[in-house]
Design a protein around this motif. Structure first.
Motif, mmCIF file in Angstrom:
data_model
loop_
_atom_site.group_PDB
_atom_site.id
_atom_site.type_symbol
_atom_site.label_atom_id
_atom_site.label_comp_id
_atom_site.label_asym_id
_atom_site.label_seq_id
_atom_site.Cartn_x
_atom_site.Cartn_y
_atom_site.Cartn_z
ATOM 1 N N CYS B 78 0.877 -1.169 0.000
ATOM 2 C CA CYS B 78 0.000 0.000 0.000
ATOM 3 C C CYS B 78 0.918 1.223 0.000
ATOM 4 N N PRO B 79 0.713 2.162 -0.932
ATOM 5 C CA PRO B 79 1.613 3.321 -1.001
ATOM 6 C C PRO B 79 1.655 4.122 0.300
ATOM 7 N N PRO B 86 -8.577 -0.251 4.523
ATOM 8 C CA PRO B 86 -8.065 0.709 3.545
ATOM 9 C C PRO B 86 -8.259 2.153 3.985
ATOM 10 N N CYS B 87 -7.674 3.078 3.230
ATOM 11 C CA CYS B 87 -7.862 4.490 3.514
ATOM 12 C C CYS B 87 -9.180 4.941 2.909
ATOM 13 N N CYS B 96 -6.411 1.791 -6.310
ATOM 14 C CA CYS B 96 -5.735 2.630 -5.322
ATOM 15 C C CYS B 96 -5.798 4.106 -5.682
ATOM 16 N N MET B 102 -3.326 0.103 -9.953
ATOM 17 C CA MET B 102 -3.190 -1.029 -9.026
ATOM 18 C C MET B 102 -4.471 -1.213 -8.220
HETATM 19 S S1 SF4 Z 1 -6.299 3.095 -1.858
HETATM 20 FE FE1 SF4 Z 1 -5.710 1.199 -0.801
HETATM 21 S S2 SF4 Z 1 -3.627 0.752 -1.491
HETATM 22 FE FE2 SF4 Z 1 -4.069 2.864 -2.080
HETATM 23 S S3 SF4 Z 1 -3.276 4.104 -0.396
HETATM 24 FE FE3 SF4 Z 1 -5.422 3.719 0.095
HETATM 25 S S4 SF4 Z 1 -5.402 1.843 1.329
HETATM 26 FE FE4 SF4 Z 1 -3.389 1.983 0.342
#
Ligand code: SF4
Lengths: 338, 207
Positions: B78-79, B86-87, B96, B102
């Motif tokens: 995850c960046p 998740p965010c 993402c 991705m």
């Molecule tokens: S969308 Fe998913 S992979 Fe991308 S930063 Fe957020 S949690 Fe991480």
């Protein structure tokens, strides 16, 4: 002798005020929520300026209608006056402030220190956020930090408050008295697990939740059904995020450029068909606020509009949600939120 | 590799089974590892672990593997390096926010977890990673940690009598002995004493 020292006349952290029984802070927001009244918070957009008057000017129209003012922390990864700076200014004049901490820009050493500093300045609400990626902001070349994520941050701050220690185990002489919040985004994927993630935030220490913009009521209702099934609405105060859309074009732009915003087509169509899209956007927002009032498990609203504080103030007044605020008429509900 | 790591998530149930066989074996090997020396083992195991997990999961060798709690989707891909994702920025198509091409690592994680037997471990609050452990072997760490937990449980059992009779333990040291007992000091017990603490069957005994 000691009375001559200027610092003795100050008690910015309100250490002399005892925290009400069963509360974790002296926050007005916490008091309003625990009393069962419908709470209202709003977002204050930070100036690109070092002049405190710019902060007060934006805060003034909101201060009369809200229980807490969120000072955003470089939201959208754009650089502005810091949330900590703004909160310190707001507490000086007695406004309830909500410090936002994003994990993008600071590591655990900086954050734990900032929290003590904020609490010493009288800040009693903290919203823990993961933060948008640096790529969407005005300085995409910045190094992203993300030492914590919003959930581990919540747990760290709860540890500081309840156990009186840093994550290293070192003692904190006077722990911060803070009311802890987190964000949630019910209208974006993965929908099925958003409520589970909310449960995780509560488990980590969240006491109130401010959601991202909600324009899709049916989708939000689905989320709330799940929340109620899991009994989460009894454990946390949920403030639904709302805000006026300026036009169909602005709505489309937000949808594609701001991470995590879902605007359904029928809302955009309505704006497009309107003679005065600005007015229509305001109307839609007021309608959503009034509908939110009726959703079981929603404890308040969080109103956001980028640099349109006057408009937000009008929306809150016109929505009528504050009319029940006369003494003794608050809807009292039994809550177990920690 | 992206395709392989997506494959691993789709087959999270299988990899969970593999790991569930592998972990106890590592723990059993702890006495041997200790004799050889964890220091000497670190480099070769790191090389091995990095190759295997790198291939399967795009492992970043954070040294604190939580794959079993994240649906076999490595959170370090995850960046934002979220350990509890998740965010709030996941795109409408589940991709993402930061890397639009991705699939969100955490959308995959919740999906993978839903296929696993103990998938609800994903609801456990994970602490931030300790950067000073980056590049070290998580497998050896697990072996050490689990073996240590076993020892701690044994220790706790051994102390139960002393805790139940604290005054006697203080006043009459021989009434509730806790120190190591040589086999000759236990005439009525078969001499099965071994030298490692891990195997030593020094069970609590009625005083
Ligand atoms: S969308 Fe998913 S992979 Fe991308 S930063 Fe957020 S949690 Fe991480």
């Amino acid at each position: 002798m000691s009375a001559e020292r200027p610092e003795d006349r100050l008690d910015p952290a309100g250490l002399t005020n005892p925290v009400p029984e069963g509360h974790s802070s002296n926050s007005r927001l916490e008091r309003v929520l625990r009393s069962g009244r419908f709470a209202v918070t709003a977002e204050l957009n930070p100036p690109d300026s070092a002049n405190p008057e710019d902060v007060y000017e934006a805060a003034r129209p909101l201060s009369e209608v809200v229980d807490g003012l969120n000072a955003t922390d470089a939201s959208g990864a754009n650089c502005h006056m810091s949330s900590l700076g703004i909160c310190a200014l707001l507490t000086r004049v007695g406004y309830g402030s909500i410090l936002q901490i994003s994990c993008r820009d600071r590591n655990r050493i900086a954050i734990q220190g900032d929290v003590l500093g904020a609490a010493a300045m009288g800040v009693s609400n903290i919203l823990c956020l993961t933060g948008d990626g640096v790529q969407v902001g005005d300085q995409p070349g910045a190094r992203p930090v993300f030492d914590f994520d919003s959930i581990s941050l919540l747990r760290a701050l709860r540890t500081m408050r309840d156990d009186g220690m840093f994550l290293s185990g070192r003692k904190i002489k006077t722990p911060p008295k803070i009311f802890l919040g987190a964000a949630e985004n019910p209208c974006i994927p993965p929908f099925e697990t958003r409520a589970d993630r909310l449960a995780k935030k509560i488990e980590a220490g969240a006491q109130f939740i401010q959601t991202n913009y909600i324009y899709d009521l049916p989708l939000f209702e689905r989320f709330m059904n799940r929340v109620r099934d899991m009994g989460l609405d009894e454990k946390v105060y949920i403030l639904a995020g709302v805000g006026p859309l300026a036009s169909a074009k602005a709505a489309r732009w937000m949808r594609t450029n701001v991470p995590g915003i879902h605007v359904p087509d029928h809302v955009i169509d309505r704006l497009e068909g309107a003679e005065k899209p600005g007015l229509e956007g305001k109307k839609i927002c007021i309608e959503i606020i009034q509908q939110m009032r009726e959703v079981k498990g929603v404890a308040g609203v969080h109103v956001m509009a980028y640099r349109r504080e006057e408009l937000v103030s009008d929306i809150i007044s016109e929505s009528g949600v504050l009319e029940h605020r006369h003494a003794g008429t608050g809807r009292r509900r039994k809550r177990t939120a920690g | 590799m992206y395709a392989v790591r997506r494959f691993a998530v789709r087959h999270s149930r299988f990899f969970e089974w593999v790991y569930n066989c592998f972990e106890p074996a590592m723990v059993l090997l702890d006495p041997i590892f200790r004799r050889v020396g964890y220091n000497r083992l670190e480099a070769p195991v790191v090389l091995f672990e990095k190759t295997v997990k790198g291939l399967l999961f795009d492992c970043k060798m954070c040294g604190q593997c939580v794959l079993s709690s994240t649906g076999m989707s490595c959170p370090m891909n995850c960046p934002k390096n979220l350990r509890n994702g998740p965010c709030g920025g996941v795109r409408e198509n589940g991709n993402c926010e930061v890397k639009p091409a991705m699939k969100c690592v955490w959308v995959d994680a919740w999906e993978g977890a839903s296929r696993m037997k103990s998938g609800d471990k994903i609801t456990t609050v994970q602490p931030p990673v300790d950067r000073s452990l980056e590049g070290s072997s998580s497998w050896l760490r697990v072996a050490r940690e689990m073996a240590e937990q076993k020892r701690a449980t044994k220790e706790a059992e051994r102390h139960a009598m002393a805790e139940a009779f604290p005054e006697a333990h203080l006043e009459e040291p021989a009434a509730v002995p806790l120190a190591y007992e040589p086999s000759a000091a236990r005439p009525h017990r078969e001499a099965t004493e071994s030298t490692t603490v891990f195997e030593s069957g020094s069970k609590k005994e009625g005083a």
